[in-house]
Motif scaffolding. Structure first.
Motif, PDB file in Angstrom:
ATOM      1  N   ARG A  16       0.837  -1.212   0.000  1.00  0.00           N
ATOM      2  CA  ARG A  16       0.000   0.000   0.000  1.00  0.00           C
ATOM      3  C   ARG A  16       0.865   1.251   0.000  1.00  0.00           C
ATOM      4  O   ARG A  16       1.802   1.362   0.794  1.00  0.00           O
ATOM      5  CB  ARG A  16      -0.893   0.032   1.240  1.00  0.00           C
ATOM      6  N   VAL A  17       0.528   2.184  -0.853  1.00  0.00           N
ATOM      7  CA  VAL A  17       1.226   3.480  -0.854  1.00  0.00           C
ATOM      8  C   VAL A  17       0.834   4.212   0.426  1.00  0.00           C
ATOM      9  O   VAL A  17      -0.338   4.249   0.805  1.00  0.00           O
ATOM     10  CB  VAL A  17       0.845   4.317  -2.098  1.00  0.00           C
ATOM     11  N   LEU A  18       1.848   4.757   1.099  1.00  0.00           N
ATOM     12  CA  LEU A  18       1.609   5.496   2.345  1.00  0.00           C
ATOM     13  C   LEU A  18       1.780   6.994   2.060  1.00  0.00           C
ATOM     14  O   LEU A  18       2.895   7.463   1.851  1.00  0.00           O
ATOM     15  CB  LEU A  18       2.601   5.031   3.415  1.00  0.00           C
ATOM     16  N   PRO A  19       0.663   7.754   2.024  1.00  0.00           N
ATOM     17  CA  PRO A  19       0.792   9.197   1.745  1.00  0.00           C
ATOM     18  C   PRO A  19       1.584   9.893   2.859  1.00  0.00           C
ATOM     19  O   PRO A  19       1.459   9.545   4.034  1.00  0.00           O
ATOM     20  CB  PRO A  19      -0.665   9.687   1.719  1.00  0.00           C
ATOM     21  N   LYS A  20       2.363  10.891   2.453  1.00  0.00           N
ATOM     22  CA  LYS A  20       3.190  11.617   3.435  1.00  0.00           C
ATOM     23  C   LYS A  20       2.327  12.292   4.503  1.00  0.00           C
ATOM     24  O   LYS A  20       2.702  12.344   5.671  1.00  0.00           O
ATOM     25  CB  LYS A  20       4.055  12.667   2.717  1.00  0.00           C
ATOM     26  N   ASN A  21       1.139  12.785   4.098  1.00  0.00           N
ATOM     27  CA  ASN A  21       0.320  13.493   5.091  1.00  0.00           C
ATOM     28  C   ASN A  21      -0.188  12.573   6.195  1.00  0.00           C
ATOM     29  O   ASN A  21      -0.491  13.011   7.303  1.00  0.00           O
ATOM     30  CB  ASN A  21      -0.831  14.270   4.422  1.00  0.00           C
ATOM     31  N   LYS A  22      -0.267  11.247   5.922  1.00  0.00           N
ATOM     32  CA  LYS A  22      -0.647  10.285   6.970  1.00  0.00           C
ATOM     33  C   LYS A  22       0.433  10.226   8.051  1.00  0.00           C
ATOM     34  O   LYS A  22       0.147  10.064   9.239  1.00  0.00           O
ATOM     35  CB  LYS A  22      -0.840   8.884   6.373  1.00  0.00           C
ATOM     36  N   ILE A  23       1.695  10.347   7.619  1.00  0.00           N
ATOM     37  CA  ILE A  23       2.819  10.359   8.584  1.00  0.00           C
ATOM     38  C   ILE A  23       2.777  11.662   9.374  1.00  0.00           C
ATOM     39  O   ILE A  23       2.932  11.661  10.595  1.00  0.00           O
ATOM     40  CB  ILE A  23       4.159  10.182   7.843  1.00  0.00           C
ATOM     41  N   TYR A  24       2.530  12.778   8.677  1.00  0.00           N
ATOM     42  CA  TYR A  24       2.486  14.083   9.351  1.00  0.00           C
ATOM     43  C   TYR A  24       1.417  14.107  10.452  1.00  0.00           C
ATOM     44  O   TYR A  24       1.618  14.701  11.507  1.00  0.00           O
ATOM     45  CB  TYR A  24       2.172  15.215   8.361  1.00  0.00           C
ATOM     46  N   GLU A  25       0.286  13.435  10.198  1.00  0.00           N
ATOM     47  CA  GLU A  25      -0.814  13.421  11.182  1.00  0.00           C
ATOM     48  C   GLU A  25      -0.384  12.857  12.531  1.00  0.00           C
ATOM     49  O   GLU A  25      -0.884  13.252  13.571  1.00  0.00           O
ATOM     50  CB  GLU A  25      -1.983  12.570  10.651  1.00  0.00           C
ATOM     51  N   HIS A  26       0.555  11.896  12.485  1.00  0.00           N
ATOM     52  CA  HIS A  26       0.968  11.213  13.718  1.00  0.00           C
ATOM     53  C   HIS A  26       2.199  11.828  14.378  1.00  0.00           C
ATOM     54  O   HIS A  26       2.534  11.471  15.498  1.00  0.00           O
ATOM     55  CB  HIS A  26       1.245   9.732  13.430  1.00  0.00           C
ATOM     56  N   THR A  27       2.893  12.721  13.663  1.00  0.00           N
ATOM     57  CA  THR A  27       4.172  13.205  14.207  1.00  0.00           C
ATOM     58  C   THR A  27       4.329  14.725  14.255  1.00  0.00           C
ATOM     59  O   THR A  27       5.246  15.224  14.896  1.00  0.00           O
ATOM     60  CB  THR A  27       5.352  12.641  13.384  1.00  0.00           C
ATOM     61  N   SER A  28       3.485  15.464  13.571  1.00  0.00           N
ATOM     62  CA  SER A  28       3.572  16.942  13.514  1.00  0.00           C
ATOM     63  C   SER A  28       5.000  17.429  13.215  1.00  0.00           C
ATOM     64  O   SER A  28       5.622  18.104  14.032  1.00  0.00           O
ATOM     65  CB  SER A  28       3.108  17.557  14.840  1.00  0.00           C
ATOM     66  N   PRO A  29       5.551  17.079  12.044  1.00  0.00           N
ATOM     67  CA  PRO A  29       6.918  17.520  11.729  1.00  0.00           C
ATOM     68  C   PRO A  29       6.995  19.024  11.495  1.00  0.00           C
ATOM     69  O   PRO A  29       5.997  19.662  11.156  1.00  0.00           O
ATOM     70  CB  PRO A  29       7.256  16.757  10.442  1.00  0.00           C
ATOM     71  N   SER A  30       8.189  19.579  11.674  1.00  0.00           N
ATOM     72  CA  SER A  30       8.421  21.009  11.435  1.00  0.00           C
ATOM     73  C   SER A  30       8.339  21.292   9.930  1.00  0.00           C
ATOM     74  O   SER A  30       8.490  20.375   9.109  1.00  0.00           O
ATOM     75  CB  SER A  30       9.813  21.394  11.937  1.00  0.00           C
ATOM     76  N   PRO A  31       8.135  22.554   9.536  1.00  0.00           N
ATOM     77  CA  PRO A  31       8.133  22.888   8.096  1.00  0.00           C
ATOM     78  C   PRO A  31       9.435  22.446   7.399  1.00  0.00           C
ATOM     79  O   PRO A  31       9.396  21.994   6.252  1.00  0.00           O
ATOM     80  CB  PRO A  31       7.986  24.410   8.086  1.00  0.00           C
ATOM     81  N   ALA A  32      10.561  22.559   8.112  1.00  0.00           N
ATOM     82  CA  ALA A  32      11.860  22.161   7.511  1.00  0.00           C
ATOM     83  C   ALA A  32      11.883  20.661   7.229  1.00  0.00           C
ATOM     84  O   ALA A  32      12.391  20.213   6.190  1.00  0.00           O
ATOM     85  CB  ALA A  32      13.001  22.541   8.446  1.00  0.00           C
ATOM     86  N   LEU A  33      11.318  19.868   8.150  1.00  0.00           N
ATOM     87  CA  LEU A  33      11.297  18.413   7.959  1.00  0.00           C
ATOM     88  C   LEU A  33      10.328  18.031   6.837  1.00  0.00           C
ATOM     89  O   LEU A  33      10.631  17.161   6.008  1.00  0.00           O
ATOM     90  CB  LEU A  33      10.923  17.720   9.274  1.00  0.00           C
ATOM     91  N   LYS A  34       9.191  18.715   6.773  1.00  0.00           N
ATOM     92  CA  LYS A  34       8.242  18.471   5.665  1.00  0.00           C
ATOM     93  C   LYS A  34       8.915  18.764   4.321  1.00  0.00           C
ATOM     94  O   LYS A  34       8.701  18.049   3.339  1.00  0.00           O
ATOM     95  CB  LYS A  34       7.001  19.351   5.824  1.00  0.00           C
ATOM     96  N   ALA A  35       9.718  19.819   4.306  1.00  0.00           N
ATOM     97  CA  ALA A  35      10.436  20.189   3.070  1.00  0.00           C
ATOM     98  C   ALA A  35      11.385  19.070   2.648  1.00  0.00           C
ATOM     99  O   ALA A  35      11.517  18.776   1.452  1.00  0.00           O
ATOM    100  CB  ALA A  35      11.194  21.492   3.270  1.00  0.00           C
ATOM    101  N   LEU A  36      12.042  18.423   3.628  1.00  0.00           N
ATOM    102  CA  LEU A  36      12.937  17.301   3.318  1.00  0.00           C
ATOM    103  C   LEU A  36      12.161  16.131   2.714  1.00  0.00           C
ATOM    104  O   LEU A  36      12.628  15.486   1.773  1.00  0.00           O
ATOM    105  CB  LEU A  36      13.681  16.829   4.575  1.00  0.00           C
ATOM    106  N   PHE A  37      10.982  15.848   3.265  1.00  0.00           N
ATOM    107  CA  PHE A  37      10.126  14.793   2.709  1.00  0.00           C
ATOM    108  C   PHE A  37       9.853  15.063   1.227  1.00  0.00           C
ATOM    109  O   PHE A  37       9.955  14.173   0.392  1.00  0.00           O
ATOM    110  CB  PHE A  37       8.789  14.729   3.467  1.00  0.00           C
ATOM    111  N   VAL A  38       9.505  16.310   0.934  1.00  0.00           N
ATOM    112  CA  VAL A  38       9.148  16.682  -0.440  1.00  0.00           C
ATOM    113  C   VAL A  38      10.373  16.631  -1.361  1.00  0.00           C
ATOM    114  O   VAL A  38      10.307  16.109  -2.475  1.00  0.00           O
ATOM    115  CB  VAL A  38       8.499  18.091  -0.471  1.00  0.00           C
ATOM    116  N   GLN A  39      11.500  17.146  -0.859  1.00  0.00           N
ATOM    117  CA  GLN A  39      12.722  17.214  -1.686  1.00  0.00           C
ATOM    118  C   GLN A  39      13.325  15.829  -1.948  1.00  0.00           C
ATOM    119  O   GLN A  39      13.851  15.560  -3.028  1.00  0.00           O
ATOM    120  CB  GLN A  39      13.793  18.066  -0.983  1.00  0.00           C
ATOM    121  N   GLN A  40      13.254  14.942  -0.942  1.00  0.00           N
ATOM    122  CA  GLN A  40      14.031  13.698  -1.016  1.00  0.00           C
ATOM    123  C   GLN A  40      13.217  12.449  -1.350  1.00  0.00           C
ATOM    124  O   GLN A  40      13.763  11.485  -1.871  1.00  0.00           O
ATOM    125  CB  GLN A  40      14.776  13.482   0.314  1.00  0.00           C
ATOM    126  N   ILE A  41      11.908  12.471  -1.044  1.00  0.00           N
ATOM    127  CA  ILE A  41      11.119  11.242  -1.220  1.00  0.00           C
ATOM    128  C   ILE A  41      10.119  11.374  -2.358  1.00  0.00           C
ATOM    129  O   ILE A  41       9.341  12.321  -2.414  1.00  0.00           O
ATOM    130  CB  ILE A  41      10.380  10.877   0.091  1.00  0.00           C
TER     131      ILE A  41
END
Length: 220
Positions: A16-41
């Protein structure tokens, strides 16, 4: 053949594809960490679920299931904070398989329930196999009596130092952390020695280097 690439059983496939926003819901990452998700994954796929009902091995309190996540990367590097964020969102041990540019790498941390609070997980540093060609042959899963035994074997394949006889995984990981600390210290001293002009200081640094070398050999 890679030490850490395994042929996971078809009956354990989750796919199953795991959307990034599902991970964000459980961990509340910082904007900088969200940016890394977008840039690298590019994509995260929850590829396999190793559980009593899928591979017929009993669960243990520390390892009720093992998850295998496939992560397709946009870049050759992945910040470990991204992996840590995913590990915090999923309350099970995870083995990650990273792929980029027709190569694959296995990486994981020693993840275990906290002794202070069973609802929290302890996440250490990450251990990785070398990058391999994507078509590298995979090995059968190691033989184990339960999911904890299987997890320990999968993880030990990623540790650069071999286990000592009867050494628990926790002690193996701690010894490796000590080895890394001493190794970094050794490299810094070596750089210092190369710049040092005074003879007396060189003698002192050489003595420290010899002591560290002995300690590194003992930890190996």
């Amino acid at each position: 053949m890679s030490r850490a690439l395994f042929a996971y059983p078809k009956q354990a496939q989750f796919g199953r594809v795991l959307p990034k926003n599902k991970i964000y819901e459980h961990t509340s990452p910082s904007p900088a960490l969200k940016a890394l998700f977008v840039q690298q994954i590019d994509q995260i796929v929850w590829q396999y679920k190793l559980a009593p009902e899928t591979i017929n091995l009993p669960a243990k309190p520390a390892v009720p299931e093992i998850q295998i996540f496939d992560i397709t990367l946009k870049t050759a590097e992945l910040d470990h904070d991204v992996l840590r964020c995913i590990d915090k969102a999923i309350p099970f041990p995870i083995i990650f398989q990273l792929s980029h540019d027709n190569r694959i790498q296995t990486i994981a941390t020693y993840k275990r329930p906290s002794e202070a609070d069973n609802n929290k997980w302890v996440i250490d540093g990450y251990f990785a196999d070398d990058w391999q060609p994507i078509e590298t042959p995979r090995q059968p899963l190691p033989v184990a009596l339960d999911l904890q035994g299987l997890y320990e074997q999968l993880l030990r394949r990623l540790l650069p130092l071999p286990p000592r006889e009867q050494e628990a995984l926790k002690n193996h990981v701690e010894r490796l952390a000590q080895w890394h600390g001493k190794h970094n210290e050794y490299q810094k001293l070596q750089a210092k020695l190369n710049k040092e002009k005074q003879f007396n200081r060189k003698v002192e640094i050489n003595a420290q280097l010899r002591r560290l070398k002995t300690e590194l050999e003992q930890l190996s």
